[in-house]
Design a protein around this motif. Sequence first.
Motif, PDB file in Angstrom:
ATOM      1  N   LEU A 171      45.640  29.850  38.319  1.00  0.00           N
ATOM      2  CA  LEU A 171      46.070  29.874  36.915  1.00  0.00           C
ATOM      3  C   LEU A 171      47.542  30.276  36.807  1.00  0.00           C
ATOM      4  O   LEU A 171      48.316  29.649  36.072  1.00  0.00           O
ATOM      5  CB  LEU A 171      45.198  30.849  36.127  1.00  0.00           C
ATOM      6  CG  LEU A 171      45.506  30.991  34.625  1.00  0.00           C
ATOM      7  CD1 LEU A 171      45.310  29.664  33.917  1.00  0.00           C
ATOM      8  CD2 LEU A 171      44.621  32.071  34.007  1.00  0.00           C
ATOM      9  N   ALA A 172      47.930  31.311  37.551  1.00  0.00           N
ATOM     10  CA  ALA A 172      49.322  31.770  37.514  1.00  0.00           C
ATOM     11  C   ALA A 172      50.265  30.682  38.010  1.00  0.00           C
ATOM     12  O   ALA A 172      51.326  30.429  37.405  1.00  0.00           O
ATOM     13  CB  ALA A 172      49.481  33.027  38.360  1.00  0.00           C
ATOM     14  N   MET A 173      49.898  30.007  39.093  1.00  0.00           N
ATOM     15  CA  MET A 173      50.752  28.953  39.644  1.00  0.00           C
ATOM     16  C   MET A 173      50.836  27.756  38.703  1.00  0.00           C
ATOM     17  O   MET A 173      51.904  27.168  38.534  1.00  0.00           O
ATOM     18  CB  MET A 173      50.232  28.534  41.021  1.00  0.00           C
ATOM     19  CG  MET A 173      50.480  29.570  42.107  1.00  0.00           C
ATOM     20  SD  MET A 173      49.985  29.004  43.761  1.00  0.00           S
ATOM     21  CE  MET A 173      48.208  29.253  43.678  1.00  0.00           C
ATOM     22  N   ALA A 174      49.748  27.400  38.074  1.00  0.00           N
ATOM     23  CA  ALA A 174      49.740  26.257  37.159  1.00  0.00           C
ATOM     24  C   ALA A 174      50.627  26.517  35.949  1.00  0.00           C
ATOM     25  O   ALA A 174      51.406  25.648  35.530  1.00  0.00           O
ATOM     26  CB  ALA A 174      48.307  25.967  36.709  1.00  0.00           C
TER      27      ALA A 174
ATOM     28  N   ILE B  75      51.567  36.362  47.635  1.00  0.00           N
ATOM     29  CA  ILE B  75      51.252  34.935  47.633  1.00  0.00           C
ATOM     30  C   ILE B  75      51.454  34.336  46.241  1.00  0.00           C
ATOM     31  O   ILE B  75      52.141  33.325  46.066  1.00  0.00           O
ATOM     32  CB  ILE B  75      49.800  34.697  48.103  1.00  0.00           C
ATOM     33  CG1 ILE B  75      49.638  35.110  49.568  1.00  0.00           C
ATOM     34  CG2 ILE B  75      49.421  33.218  47.939  1.00  0.00           C
ATOM     35  CD1 ILE B  75      48.197  35.119  50.040  1.00  0.00           C
ATOM     36  N   VAL B  76      50.845  34.970  45.244  1.00  0.00           N
ATOM     37  CA  VAL B  76      50.857  34.407  43.887  1.00  0.00           C
ATOM     38  C   VAL B  76      52.258  34.367  43.300  1.00  0.00           C
ATOM     39  O   VAL B  76      52.704  33.334  42.775  1.00  0.00           O
ATOM     40  CB  VAL B  76      49.910  35.197  42.964  1.00  0.00           C
ATOM     41  CG1 VAL B  76      50.048  34.721  41.522  1.00  0.00           C
ATOM     42  CG2 VAL B  76      48.467  35.040  43.425  1.00  0.00           C
ATOM     43  N   SER B  77      52.983  35.485  43.370  1.00  0.00           N
ATOM     44  CA  SER B  77      54.299  35.530  42.732  1.00  0.00           C
ATOM     45  C   SER B  77      55.296  34.619  43.431  1.00  0.00           C
ATOM     46  O   SER B  77      56.060  33.894  42.770  1.00  0.00           O
ATOM     47  CB  SER B  77      54.827  36.964  42.685  1.00  0.00           C
ATOM     48  OG  SER B  77      55.007  37.477  43.991  1.00  0.00           O
TER      49      SER B  77
ATOM     50  N   LEU C 299      56.820  31.219  41.893  1.00  0.00           N
ATOM     51  CA  LEU C 299      58.267  31.088  41.769  1.00  0.00           C
ATOM     52  C   LEU C 299      58.764  29.785  42.392  1.00  0.00           C
ATOM     53  O   LEU C 299      59.542  29.033  41.792  1.00  0.00           O
ATOM     54  CB  LEU C 299      58.941  32.286  42.443  1.00  0.00           C
ATOM     55  CG  LEU C 299      60.460  32.397  42.332  1.00  0.00           C
ATOM     56  CD1 LEU C 299      60.883  32.519  40.871  1.00  0.00           C
ATOM     57  CD2 LEU C 299      60.951  33.614  43.120  1.00  0.00           C
ATOM     58  N   ILE C 300      58.264  29.497  43.597  1.00  0.00           N
ATOM     59  CA  ILE C 300      58.655  28.266  44.278  1.00  0.00           C
ATOM     60  C   ILE C 300      58.186  27.035  43.505  1.00  0.00           C
ATOM     61  O   ILE C 300      58.922  26.053  43.338  1.00  0.00           O
ATOM     62  CB  ILE C 300      58.109  28.250  45.712  1.00  0.00           C
ATOM     63  CG1 ILE C 300      58.833  29.314  46.555  1.00  0.00           C
ATOM     64  CG2 ILE C 300      58.262  26.872  46.361  1.00  0.00           C
ATOM     65  CD1 ILE C 300      58.237  29.530  47.922  1.00  0.00           C
ATOM     66  N   LEU C 301      56.967  27.086  43.002  1.00  0.00           N
ATOM     67  CA  LEU C 301      56.426  25.961  42.239  1.00  0.00           C
ATOM     68  C   LEU C 301      57.216  25.733  40.950  1.00  0.00           C
ATOM     69  O   LEU C 301      57.488  24.593  40.575  1.00  0.00           O
ATOM     70  CB  LEU C 301      54.957  26.207  41.915  1.00  0.00           C
ATOM     71  CG  LEU C 301      53.975  26.023  43.068  1.00  0.00           C
ATOM     72  CD1 LEU C 301      52.591  26.517  42.675  1.00  0.00           C
ATOM     73  CD2 LEU C 301      53.906  24.558  43.483  1.00  0.00           C
TER      74      LEU C 301
ATOM     75  N   THR D 161      53.182  28.649  35.747  1.00  0.00           N
ATOM     76  CA  THR D 161      54.587  28.699  36.159  1.00  0.00           C
ATOM     77  C   THR D 161      55.131  27.307  36.447  1.00  0.00           C
ATOM     78  O   THR D 161      56.270  26.975  36.074  1.00  0.00           O
ATOM     79  CB  THR D 161      54.746  29.584  37.403  1.00  0.00           C
ATOM     80  OG1 THR D 161      54.095  30.833  37.185  1.00  0.00           O
ATOM     81  CG2 THR D 161      56.207  29.840  37.704  1.00  0.00           C
ATOM     82  N   ALA D 162      54.342  26.481  37.126  1.00  0.00           N
ATOM     83  CA  ALA D 162      54.785  25.119  37.417  1.00  0.00           C
ATOM     84  C   ALA D 162      54.994  24.329  36.126  1.00  0.00           C
ATOM     85  O   ALA D 162      55.951  23.558  36.002  1.00  0.00           O
ATOM     86  CB  ALA D 162      53.757  24.425  38.311  1.00  0.00           C
ATOM     87  N   GLY D 163      54.101  24.525  35.161  1.00  0.00           N
ATOM     88  CA  GLY D 163      54.240  23.829  33.883  1.00  0.00           C
ATOM     89  C   GLY D 163      55.512  24.235  33.151  1.00  0.00           C
ATOM     90  O   GLY D 163      56.220  23.381  32.598  1.00  0.00           O
ATOM     91  N   ILE D 164      55.806  25.533  33.163  1.00  0.00           N
ATOM     92  CA  ILE D 164      57.036  25.998  32.511  1.00  0.00           C
ATOM     93  C   ILE D 164      58.263  25.457  33.235  1.00  0.00           C
ATOM     94  O   ILE D 164      59.237  25.035  32.609  1.00  0.00           O
ATOM     95  CB  ILE D 164      57.066  27.537  32.471  1.00  0.00           C
ATOM     96  CG1 ILE D 164      55.957  28.058  31.551  1.00  0.00           C
ATOM     97  CG2 ILE D 164      58.431  28.046  32.022  1.00  0.00           C
ATOM     98  CD1 ILE D 164      55.801  29.569  31.543  1.00  0.00           C
TER      99      ILE D 164
END
Length: 230
Positions: A214-217, A27-29, A33-35, A219-222
Amino acid sequence: MRPHDERHLVSRIGWLRAAVLGANDGIVSTASLILGVAASGAERQALLVAGAAGLVAGAMSMAAGEYVSVSSQSDTEAADLARERAELAADPVHEAAELAAIYEERGVDPVTAKEVARQMMAKDALAAHARDELHLNETTAAQPVLAAMASAAMFTGGAFLPLLLAAFLPLGLMVTGTAVGSILFLALLGAFGARAGGAAMGKPVLRVVVWGALAMAITAGIGRMVGTAV
């Protein structure tokens, strides 16, 4: 005497750890990635390609990683058993005294401890030492193939959920919808893991949601910064 038919949840620890780890990572990875790709302004096709590639690569990586790591544990257990088997053959008297001392430390009086050790070793000396000296038993024994299969299957199931969101959400809602949906999936996973393990749901749910968000936020920011720069 009533037969011992109690079922303890510790018997699930081998597959449950791998399953929860696999689904959580899926789910997280994949959602991250999609985000990240969505935040860069990419079209749906790019999101689906990235998500599908992440699903396949992640599942294979999880299976290989689990198999290698759990095989290392299995190799260590086998080496300890071989060493114990050699010690039993070389000096059974010392090994019996060693087993009796273990029982004494647990509160058994010396005379009874020696008798228990004698009887246990008469039935299966290696099994007695594996269980009481090495703390190895069938319930907690390493199972590399089972761990690899559970991890890969659960990663695939977990990764498929955000990929499904990427396939059907409107592009305008892609980032928000994928994030909210994935956090909901993580909360359900935390609840499932807690329920299967017989634990309270609060901490497991909070744990997976906080770290996943946290991981999704990040990645989305980058992704947004890269998309803006490009």
